[in-house]
Design a protein around this motif. Sequence first.
Motif, PDB file in Angstrom:
ATOM      1  N   THR A 102       0.749  -1.331   0.156  1.00 46.68           N
ATOM      2  CA  THR A 102       0.100   0.003   0.114  1.00 46.68           C
ATOM      3  C   THR A 102       0.994   1.280  -0.015  1.00 46.68           C
ATOM      4  N   GLY A 103       0.588   2.357  -0.963  1.00 44.98           N
ATOM      5  CA  GLY A 103       1.353   3.475  -0.915  1.00 44.98           C
ATOM      6  C   GLY A 103       0.254   4.693  -0.686  1.00 44.98           C
ATOM      7  N   VAL A 104       0.754   5.853  -0.273  1.00 40.98           N
ATOM      8  CA  VAL A 104      -0.205   6.874  -0.032  1.00 40.98           C
ATOM      9  C   VAL A 104       0.281   8.221  -1.145  1.00 40.98           C
ATOM     10  N   SER A 105      -0.783   8.701  -1.794  1.00 37.85           N
ATOM     11  CA  SER A 105      -0.442  10.038  -2.598  1.00 37.85           C
ATOM     12  C   SER A 105      -1.146  11.049  -1.950  1.00 37.85           C
ATOM     13  N   LEU A 106      -0.491  12.200  -1.802  1.00 39.29           N
ATOM     14  CA  LEU A 106      -1.037  13.563  -1.305  1.00 39.29           C
ATOM     15  C   LEU A 106      -1.687  14.202  -2.534  1.00 39.29           C
ATOM     16  N   LYS A 107      -3.135  14.330  -2.464  1.00 46.17           N
ATOM     17  CA  LYS A 107      -3.804  15.009  -3.523  1.00 46.17           C
ATOM     18  C   LYS A 107      -4.266  16.426  -3.024  1.00 46.17           C
ATOM     19  N   ALA A 108      -4.264  17.311  -3.790  1.00 45.34           N
ATOM     20  CA  ALA A 108      -4.518  18.574  -3.450  1.00 45.34           C
ATOM     21  C   ALA A 108      -5.013  19.545  -4.414  1.00 45.34           C
ATOM     22  N   ARG A 109      -5.729  20.709  -4.459  1.00 47.43           N
ATOM     23  CA  ARG A 109      -6.029  21.591  -5.543  1.00 47.43           C
ATOM     24  C   ARG A 109      -4.686  22.715  -5.554  1.00 47.43           C
ATOM     25  N   LEU A 110      -4.189  22.869  -6.687  1.00 47.51           N
ATOM     26  CA  LEU A 110      -3.494  23.833  -7.013  1.00 47.51           C
ATOM     27  C   LEU A 110      -4.231  25.210  -7.288  1.00 47.51           C
ATOM     28  N   LEU A 111      -4.470  26.126  -6.341  1.00 49.11           N
ATOM     29  CA  LEU A 111      -5.146  27.233  -6.429  1.00 49.11           C
ATOM     30  C   LEU A 111      -4.493  28.137  -7.069  1.00 49.11           C
ATOM     31  N   ARG A 112      -3.292  28.700  -7.070  1.00 50.04           N
ATOM     32  CA  ARG A 112      -2.409  29.979  -7.343  1.00 50.04           C
ATOM     33  C   ARG A 112      -1.232  29.676  -7.691  1.00 50.04           C
ATOM     34  N   ILE A 113      -0.644  30.193  -8.599  1.00 56.15           N
ATOM     35  CA  ILE A 113       0.913  30.276  -8.952  1.00 56.15           C
ATOM     36  C   ILE A 113       1.400  31.862  -8.800  1.00 56.15           C
ATOM     37  N   ALA A 114       2.320  31.745  -7.625  1.00 58.30           N
ATOM     38  CA  ALA A 114       2.821  33.192  -7.543  1.00 58.30           C
ATOM     39  C   ALA A 114       3.903  33.712  -8.614  1.00 58.30           C
ATOM     40  N   TRP A 115       4.592  32.580  -8.974  1.00 57.37           N
ATOM     41  CA  TRP A 115       5.871  33.102  -9.780  1.00 57.37           C
ATOM     42  C   TRP A 115       6.311  31.566 -10.438  1.00 57.37           C
ATOM     43  N   VAL A 116       6.936  31.755 -11.598  1.00 57.95           N
ATOM     44  CA  VAL A 116       7.513  30.531 -12.392  1.00 57.95           C
ATOM     45  C   VAL A 116       8.932  30.917 -12.810  1.00 57.95           C
ATOM     46  N   LYS A 117       9.733  30.024 -12.649  1.00 58.95           N
ATOM     47  CA  LYS A 117      11.266  30.238 -13.188  1.00 58.95           C
ATOM     48  C   LYS A 117      11.474  28.963 -13.921  1.00 58.95           C
ATOM     49  N   VAL A 118      12.269  29.038 -15.001  1.00 60.39           N
ATOM     50  CA  VAL A 118      12.512  28.011 -15.895  1.00 60.39           C
ATOM     51  C   VAL A 118      14.053  27.877 -15.844  1.00 60.39           C
ATOM     52  N   ASP A 119      14.779  26.975 -15.439  1.00 56.39           N
ATOM     53  CA  ASP A 119      16.196  26.732 -15.608  1.00 56.39           C
ATOM     54  C   ASP A 119      16.818  27.972 -14.858  1.00 56.39           C
ATOM     55  N   GLY A 120      16.120  28.597 -13.697  1.00 59.10           N
ATOM     56  CA  GLY A 120      16.764  29.652 -12.929  1.00 59.10           C
ATOM     57  C   GLY A 120      16.168  30.988 -13.312  1.00 59.10           C
ATOM     58  N   GLU A 121      15.570  31.030 -14.517  1.00 60.53           N
ATOM     59  CA  GLU A 121      15.378  32.593 -14.863  1.00 60.53           C
ATOM     60  C   GLU A 121      13.638  32.523 -14.559  1.00 60.53           C
ATOM     61  N   THR A 122      13.494  33.882 -14.156  1.00 64.05           N
ATOM     62  CA  THR A 122      11.858  34.184 -14.160  1.00 64.05           C
ATOM     63  C   THR A 122      11.342  34.307 -15.204  1.00 64.05           C
ATOM     64  N   VAL A 123      10.181  33.848 -15.522  1.00 57.59           N
ATOM     65  CA  VAL A 123       9.419  33.915 -16.535  1.00 57.59           C
ATOM     66  C   VAL A 123       8.029  34.236 -16.258  1.00 57.59           C
ATOM     67  N   TYR A 124       7.608  34.454 -15.002  1.00 53.87           N
ATOM     68  CA  TYR A 124       6.210  34.870 -14.596  1.00 53.87           C
ATOM     69  C   TYR A 124       6.195  35.430 -13.082  1.00 53.87           C
ATOM     70  N   THR A 125       5.780  36.395 -13.188  1.00 61.70           N
ATOM     71  CA  THR A 125       5.266  36.858 -11.393  1.00 61.70           C
ATOM     72  C   THR A 125       3.960  37.455 -11.621  1.00 61.70           C
ATOM     73  N   ALA A 126       3.159  36.990 -10.554  1.00 62.66           N
ATOM     74  CA  ALA A 126       1.874  37.422 -10.252  1.00 62.66           C
ATOM     75  C   ALA A 126       1.903  38.966 -10.164  1.00 62.66           C
ATOM     76  N   SER A 127       0.985  39.633 -10.259  1.00 63.50           N
ATOM     77  CA  SER A 127       0.595  41.178 -10.214  1.00 63.50           C
ATOM     78  C   SER A 127       0.387  41.367  -8.899  1.00 63.50           C
ATOM     79  N   ALA A 128       0.559  42.412  -8.174  1.00 68.17           N
ATOM     80  CA  ALA A 128       0.276  42.677  -6.931  1.00 68.17           C
ATOM     81  C   ALA A 128      -1.434  42.513  -6.624  1.00 68.17           C
ATOM     82  N   ASP A 129      -2.117  42.902  -7.465  1.00 68.25           N
ATOM     83  CA  ASP A 129      -3.602  42.653  -7.128  1.00 68.25           C
ATOM     84  C   ASP A 129      -3.844  41.198  -7.035  1.00 68.25           C
TER      85      ASP A 129
END
Length: 139
Positions: A102-129
């Motif tokens: 028997t194994g266990v998987s932690l399930k959740a809902r991804l609600l929000r992404i604040a920022w994204v980095k690809v290979d160390g370079e920021t490609v997205y940052t959420a706006s302040a609002d």
Amino acid sequence: MSESKYFDLHITGLGYLNRVREVSPKKGASFYACDIVALHGSADAPDKTRFDCRVSGQEAERLIKAAKSYVDEDRKVLIGFKLGDLYPDLFEYQKGEKAGQTGVSLKARLLRIAWVKVDGETVYTASADSTQEPESSAA
């Protein structure tokens, strides 16, 4: 009619994005899902916890769709995230040396992404609002 009240439990952190996929259930509408390997503990040797996430919300789905090509190219995609509705899901291993266990998987809902980095370079940052928390409907 009385207003429903909820207590929210959110998980915030950063982690690597993996296994971005569109899921088409036999009943109901299709949705996007992904795995996030969250980092925690010492920065020198962080511990990792895997979450199997259903993507919720238009903005999160848009960002996951955009990041899918990077993940498919085996590039390192690191995200700042917020998860909700965490629950454990038990399963039985079908193959390998753990078959039958028997194994266990932690399930959740991804609600929000604040920022994204690809290979160390920021490609997205959420706006302040978009970083403001929704008003809690908890009692």
